[in-house]
Scaffold this motif. Sequence first.
Motif, PDB file in Angstrom:
ATOM      1  N   ALA A 165       0.375  -1.156  -0.276  1.00  0.00           N
ATOM      2  CA  ALA A 165       0.227  -0.043   0.102  1.00  0.00           C
ATOM      3  C   ALA A 165       1.142   0.806  -0.118  1.00  0.00           C
ATOM      4  CB  ALA A 165      -0.738  -0.178   1.032  1.00  0.00           C
ATOM      5  N   ARG A 166       0.414   2.466  -0.453  1.00  0.00           N
ATOM      6  CA  ARG A 166       1.620   3.426  -1.311  1.00  0.00           C
ATOM      7  C   ARG A 166       0.299   3.921  -0.278  1.00  0.00           C
ATOM      8  NH1 ARG A 166      -0.109   7.922  -5.721  1.00  0.00           N
ATOM      9  NH2 ARG A 166      -2.217   7.654  -4.757  1.00  0.00           N
ATOM     10  N   GLU A 167       1.966   4.618   0.689  1.00  0.00           N
ATOM     11  CA  GLU A 167       1.922   6.048   2.089  1.00  0.00           C
ATOM     12  C   GLU A 167       1.304   7.057   1.056  1.00  0.00           C
ATOM     13  OE1 GLU A 167       4.010   8.029   5.762  1.00  0.00           O
ATOM     14  OE2 GLU A 167       5.011   5.756   4.786  1.00  0.00           O
ATOM     15  N   VAL A 168      -0.069   8.007   2.565  1.00  0.00           N
ATOM     16  CA  VAL A 168      -0.425   8.780   1.564  1.00  0.00           C
ATOM     17  C   VAL A 168       0.163   9.958   2.669  1.00  0.00           C
ATOM     18  CG1 VAL A 168      -1.011   8.171  -0.390  1.00  0.00           C
ATOM     19  CG2 VAL A 168      -2.501   8.413   1.559  1.00  0.00           C
ATOM     20  N   PHE A 169      -0.018   9.327   3.784  1.00  0.00           N
ATOM     21  CA  PHE A 169      -0.307  10.873   4.634  1.00  0.00           C
ATOM     22  C   PHE A 169       0.648   9.964   6.479  1.00  0.00           C
ATOM     23  CE2 PHE A 169      -1.641  12.272   8.595  1.00  0.00           C
ATOM     24  CZ  PHE A 169      -1.388  13.855   8.730  1.00  0.00           C
ATOM     25  N   HIS A 170       1.355  11.277   6.645  1.00  0.00           N
ATOM     26  CA  HIS A 170       1.992   9.965   7.646  1.00  0.00           C
ATOM     27  C   HIS A 170       2.400  11.519   8.979  1.00  0.00           C
ATOM     28  CE1 HIS A 170       5.278   8.327  10.886  1.00  0.00           C
ATOM     29  NE2 HIS A 170       5.840   9.010  10.582  1.00  0.00           N
TER      30      HIS A 170
END
Length: 112
Positions: free
Chosen positions: A100-105
Amino acid sequence: MKRYAQMIRLRPEAEAEYIRYHAAVWPTVLATIASCSIRNYSIFLRNGVLLAYFEYHGTDYAADMRKMAADPETQRWWSIMDPMQQPMTDALPGEKWSEAREVFHFDGPSVI
Protein backbone atom coordinates in the motif's frame (compact mmCIF):
# COMPACT_ATOMS: atom_id res chain seq x y z
CA MET A 1 13.93 3.96 8.24
CA LYS A 2 11.16 3.26 5.76
CA ARG A 3 7.57 2.39 6.66
CA TYR A 4 5.78 -0.40 4.79
CA ALA A 5 2.11 -1.38 4.66
CA GLN A 6 0.97 -4.50 2.87
CA MET A 7 -2.39 -6.22 2.40
CA ILE A 8 -3.65 -9.69 1.63
CA ARG A 9 -7.01 -11.41 2.03
CA LEU A 10 -7.55 -14.02 4.73
CA ARG A 11 -9.73 -16.99 3.86
CA PRO A 12 -12.77 -16.80 6.18
CA GLU A 13 -12.50 -20.43 7.23
CA ALA A 14 -8.89 -19.85 8.35
CA GLU A 15 -9.44 -16.80 10.57
CA ALA A 16 -9.41 -18.58 13.95
CA GLU A 17 -6.36 -20.68 13.06
CA TYR A 18 -4.46 -17.66 11.70
CA ILE A 19 -5.14 -15.71 14.88
CA ARG A 20 -4.13 -18.70 17.02
CA TYR A 21 -0.79 -19.05 15.21
CA HIS A 22 -0.08 -15.35 15.51
CA ALA A 23 -0.77 -15.39 19.24
CA ALA A 24 2.42 -17.48 19.54
CA VAL A 25 4.69 -16.80 16.57
CA TRP A 26 7.68 -19.11 16.61
CA PRO A 27 10.74 -17.46 18.21
CA THR A 28 12.92 -18.51 15.26
CA VAL A 29 10.62 -16.66 12.85
CA LEU A 30 10.70 -13.55 15.07
CA ALA A 31 14.50 -13.75 15.23
CA THR A 32 14.68 -13.87 11.43
CA ILE A 33 12.36 -10.88 11.12
CA ALA A 34 14.59 -8.95 13.54
CA SER A 35 17.79 -10.03 11.77
CA CYS A 36 16.33 -8.65 8.53
CA SER A 37 16.13 -5.14 10.05
CA ILE A 38 12.35 -5.13 10.57
CA ARG A 39 10.97 -3.39 13.64
CA ASN A 40 7.56 -2.28 14.90
CA TYR A 41 5.74 -5.02 12.99
CA SER A 42 1.96 -5.39 13.35
CA ILE A 43 -0.75 -7.23 11.44
CA PHE A 44 -4.34 -6.00 11.63
CA LEU A 45 -7.51 -7.73 10.43
CA ARG A 46 -10.74 -6.19 9.16
CA ASN A 47 -13.46 -7.76 7.04
CA GLY A 48 -11.22 -10.53 5.77
CA VAL A 49 -8.29 -8.25 4.87
CA LEU A 50 -4.97 -8.46 6.68
CA LEU A 51 -3.00 -5.21 6.87
CA ALA A 52 0.66 -5.51 7.85
CA TYR A 53 2.69 -2.52 8.99
CA PHE A 54 6.41 -2.55 9.71
CA GLU A 55 9.43 -0.32 9.74
CA TYR A 56 12.56 -1.31 7.81
CA HIS A 57 15.81 -0.06 9.36
CA GLY A 58 18.30 -1.69 7.01
CA THR A 59 20.11 -0.52 3.89
CA ASP A 60 19.22 -3.26 1.37
CA TYR A 61 15.56 -4.28 1.58
CA ALA A 62 15.75 -6.70 -1.36
CA ALA A 63 18.74 -8.54 0.16
CA ASP A 64 17.06 -8.75 3.55
CA MET A 65 13.88 -10.13 1.98
CA ARG A 66 15.96 -12.77 0.15
CA LYS A 67 17.62 -13.63 3.46
CA MET A 68 14.21 -14.02 5.11
CA ALA A 69 12.88 -16.14 2.26
CA ALA A 70 15.92 -18.45 2.49
CA ASP A 71 15.41 -19.21 6.18
CA PRO A 72 14.08 -22.79 6.60
CA GLU A 73 11.88 -22.01 9.63
CA THR A 74 10.38 -19.00 7.89
CA GLN A 75 9.70 -21.17 4.84
CA ARG A 76 7.96 -23.69 7.13
CA TRP A 77 5.89 -20.88 8.73
CA TRP A 78 4.92 -19.56 5.31
CA SER A 79 3.93 -23.06 4.17
CA ILE A 80 1.32 -23.01 6.95
CA MET A 81 0.23 -19.38 6.46
CA ASP A 82 0.08 -19.30 2.63
CA PRO A 83 -2.95 -21.61 2.25
CA MET A 84 -4.86 -19.39 4.69
CA GLN A 85 -4.35 -16.34 2.51
CA GLN A 86 -5.35 -15.24 -0.95
CA PRO A 87 -3.97 -12.31 -2.95
CA MET A 88 -5.87 -9.06 -3.24
CA THR A 89 -8.08 -8.92 -6.33
CA ASP A 90 -5.75 -6.32 -7.87
CA ALA A 91 -2.50 -8.10 -6.94
CA LEU A 92 0.29 -8.13 -9.49
CA PRO A 93 1.17 -11.52 -11.02
CA GLY A 94 3.05 -13.60 -8.46
CA GLU A 95 2.46 -11.06 -5.69
CA LYS A 96 1.39 -12.35 -2.27
CA TRP A 97 1.19 -9.36 0.04
CA SER A 98 0.31 -6.22 -1.97
CA GLU A 99 2.05 -3.03 -0.95
CA ALA A 100 0.00 0.00 0.00
CA ARG A 101 1.27 3.47 -0.81
CA GLU A 102 1.75 5.85 2.09
CA VAL A 103 -0.20 9.05 1.48
CA PHE A 104 0.02 10.61 4.95
CA HIS A 105 2.21 10.33 8.04
CA PHE A 106 2.39 12.36 11.26
CA ASP A 107 4.81 11.54 14.06
CA GLY A 108 3.37 14.07 16.48
CA PRO A 109 5.35 15.71 19.24
CA SER A 110 8.03 13.85 21.16
CA VAL A 111 6.82 11.92 24.17
CA ILE A 112 8.70 12.72 27.36
